[in-house]
Every structure is written in structure tokens, then in C-alpha cells.
Scaffold this active site. Structure first.
Site, short mmCIF file in Angstrom:
data_model
loop_
_atom_site.label_atom_id
_atom_site.label_comp_id
_atom_site.label_asym_id
_atom_site.label_seq_id
_atom_site.Cartn_x
_atom_site.Cartn_y
_atom_site.Cartn_z
N GLY A 283 0.61 -5.16 0.57
CA GLY A 283 -0.48 -5.20 -0.40
C GLY A 283 -0.03 -5.71 -1.76
O GLY A 283 -0.82 -6.26 -2.52
N GLU B 257 -0.26 -9.32 -1.46
CA GLU B 257 -1.70 -9.65 -1.43
C GLU B 257 -2.29 -9.56 -2.84
O GLU B 257 -3.14 -10.37 -3.23
CB GLU B 257 -2.42 -8.73 -0.45
CG GLU B 257 -2.02 -9.04 1.00
CD GLU B 257 -2.47 -7.99 1.99
OE1 GLU B 257 -2.23 -6.79 1.75
OE2 GLU B 257 -3.07 -8.37 3.01
N ALA C 115 0.86 -1.18 0.00
CA ALA C 115 0.00 0.00 0.00
C ALA C 115 0.90 1.23 0.00
O ALA C 115 2.05 1.16 0.44
CB ALA C 115 -0.86 -0.01 1.26
N GLU D 234 3.98 -5.43 7.12
CA GLU D 234 3.10 -4.49 7.81
C GLU D 234 3.41 -4.39 9.31
O GLU D 234 3.23 -3.35 9.93
CB GLU D 234 1.62 -4.90 7.63
CG GLU D 234 1.08 -4.73 6.23
CD GLU D 234 1.24 -5.96 5.36
OE1 GLU D 234 2.08 -6.84 5.66
OE2 GLU D 234 0.51 -6.04 4.35
#
Ligand code: CAA
Length: 258
Positions: A109, A112, A66, A132
Site C-alpha cells: 500500500g 500504491e 497496509a 502482498e
């Protein structure tokens, strides 16, 4: 449609290639990038010329997660009301096969996103991780679930709780990656795999993908029931008649996607 944060190419008949294109930020998944990715996937889902998609970044990064700058000063309510995860639905629900071609950092992310894809081809320089924890947060786009299903509880625990990266060979040994190839060949290999997939009957591909994904969502009995019904469904397709006739007539089938 034109995009600022992604590039869309058609490298082979039946194959679309999406390149994440924020190289200065290691392809961090900003809201703008994710919005464009969702739009592009919507475009490709509706395009009958596209049977299989490859998603890639660049040699240095598939995506480093992210966009952390978008987290600064954000509260729970900000996150809840910004509909951050709506854009992920486009990839979760993308009906056609999609292959991630991963080089470099594939983190948070980014990992992911790769795990939302149906297969992963990795370059030798790929580094996978869920860091994270180093930001005082945890994966939120499926990492605790998809990684656990892909590599098992104990490995997922170590990756998520330490934030350590695993390299391409380790990821392959864990079952997270289909193929490891020299980094400069990763897109070529993924496109070749996509072209092979794209040479098959499009409806059967979509329904087989749907059925495989049920294995992660349902009990085996429920999923077997879905599989059987989807199997019967394909018997009303023109491609099933063509595939069976072509086999019996010893010729190559001509798929119509109908
Ligand atoms: N968000 C925003 N910018 C990022 C970024 C990210 N995730 N990752 C890297 N960048 C930016 C850096 O800030 C830097 O920008 P400047 O040149 O303007 O300073 C540029 O990309 C290059 O990065 P580095 O200088 O840090 O490169 P490096 O080779 O020294 O390190 C790295 C590479 C190890 C990947 C390091 O950049 C890093 O740790 N990035 C963050 C990885 C991370 O924590 N990802 C998880 C994010 S949270 C998340 O993903 C949650 C979710 O989806 C639900």
C-alpha cells in the site's frame, strides 16, 4: 487541525508537506493514519494558500504497506464492510499536484500511495515493491493497475508475482520515479520541485493534472476532447489574461488563482 499519525508543515510559500509519522511500524498505513491523511488532504484542497503538496515518510520508510496487524482474523465481509478504500479516494481525487518524496521502504500500500501521487522523487536508499504475494494476498489499492501503466506488463508481473523489491535506480530506469537523489536530500529536492510547480498558475495546474489523468482512464479521442474543453475553460480565468499580458509586456506574471 492536529494529527497523531502525520505531521503537516509549510516549508515554502504555496507548498505543504505531509510526513507520515508512525516510525515504529515503518509508517504502516493503519486505518487511523489513512483517515488522518484523508482529512489533511481535504484541509489542503480547500486552502487557497496551498498550490502543491509533498508527501513523505522518514529516512527508513516511506510506508511499508497496509498495517498487516489489521488484516489478522478479517474475512471478506469484514473487509467489504469496513470501507477500507474510502480513505484512498481523498488522494485519488486530490485536485492539486502532489509529489511523493520516497526514502527507504515503499512497499505494498505504500507503493500504491506513492503511485497515487503525480511525481515521485526517490532517495538512493528507496526500495519499491508489492510484497502482498508473500502474505497470500495481492495488491488492492491500485497496484496491479497503476504499476502496470507505469512500468509495463512484464515488469509489473515480475514485481507483483515475485514480491521482489526494486531499488531507486531500477525504479528510475523503469519510469516509476522522476528523480533519484542522495537520501538526505529527498525532501529538499521534492520541496524545490513543488515550489517550482507552485509558482505557476494554480487553476491551470489543477486542470492540466486532471487532463493528464484522463490519459489513463479514457480512449485517446475522448481524452483529447476533454483536453480541448478544459483548454477553452482556462480562457475565462483571470490568470490566463495575466499570463498572456505579462508575456507581451515582458514582466513576471502575478497569479491570483482565479
Ligand atoms: N504492517 C504492520 N507493521 C509493520 C509493517 C506492516 N506493513 N511493516 C513493518 N512493520 C513493523 C514490524 O512488525 C516491526 O514491528 P516490531 O518492532 O513491533 O516487531 C517494525 O515495523 C519494524 O519492522 P521489521 O523489524 O520487520 O524491520 P526489517 O528492517 O527487518 O524489515 C521490511 C523491513 C522488509 C519492510 C519488513 O518489515 C516487511 O516485510 N514488512 C511488511 C511489508 C509488506 O508485506 N507490505 C505489504 C502489506 S499488504 C498491503 O499493503 C496491501 C494493500 O495495501 C492493499
Amino acid at each position: 487541525m492536529s494529527y497523531d499519525n502525520i505531521l503537516l508543515e509549510r516549508p515554502q510559500p504555496g507548498v505543504a508537506l505531509i510526513r507520515l509519522n508512525r516510525p515504529k511500524a515503518l509508517n504502516a498505513l493503519s486505518r487511523a493514519l489513512m483517515t488522518e491523511l484523508a482529512e489533511a488532504l481535504g484541509e489542503l484542497a480547500a486552502d487557497n494558500e496551498v498550490v502543491c503538496v509533498v508527501l513523505t515518510g522518514n529516512e527508513r520508510a516511506f510506508a511499508a504497506g497496509a498495517d498487516i496487524s489489521e488484516f489478522a482474523g478479517k474475512s471478506t465481509v469484514d473487509m467489504l464492510t469496513s470501507y477500507r478504500f474510502q480513505q484512498w479516494r481523498a488522494i485519488k481525487e486530490f485536485p492539486k499536484p502532489i509529489i511523493a518524496a520516497v526514502s527507504g521502504f515503499c512497499l505494498g500500500g505504500g507503493n500504491e500511495l506513492a503511485m497515487h501521487c503525480d511525481m515521485i522523487v526517490a532517495g538512493e536508499n528507496a526500495k519499491f515493491g508489492q510484497p502482498e504475494i508473500n502474505l497470500g494476498i495481492m495488491p488492492g489499492a491500485g497496484g496491479t493497475q497503476r504499476l502496470t501503466r507505469a512500468v509495463g506488463k512484464f515488469r509489473a508481473m515480475e514485481i507483483i508475482l515475485t514480491g521482489d523489491f526494486v531499488d531507486a535506480r531500477q525504479a528510475h530506469a523503469m519510469g516509476l520515479v522522476n528523480h533519484v537523489v542522495p537520501t538526505e536530500l529527498v525532501v529538499e529536492k521534492a520541496v524545490a520541485l513543488a515550489a517550482k510547480v507552485a509558482s505557476k498558475a494554480p487553476l491551470a495546474l489543477q486542470l492540466a493534472k486532471e487532463s493528464i489523468l484522463k490519459a489513463e482512464e479514457m480512449t485517446q479521442d475522448q481524452a483529447l476532447d476533454v483536453e480541448r474543453k478544459i483548454f477553452y475553460l482556462l480562457f475565462s480565468s483571470e490568470d490566463k489574461d495575466e499570463g498572456v499580458s505579462a508575456f507581451l509586456e515582458k514582466r513576471t506574471p502575478q497569479w491570483k488563482g482565479r
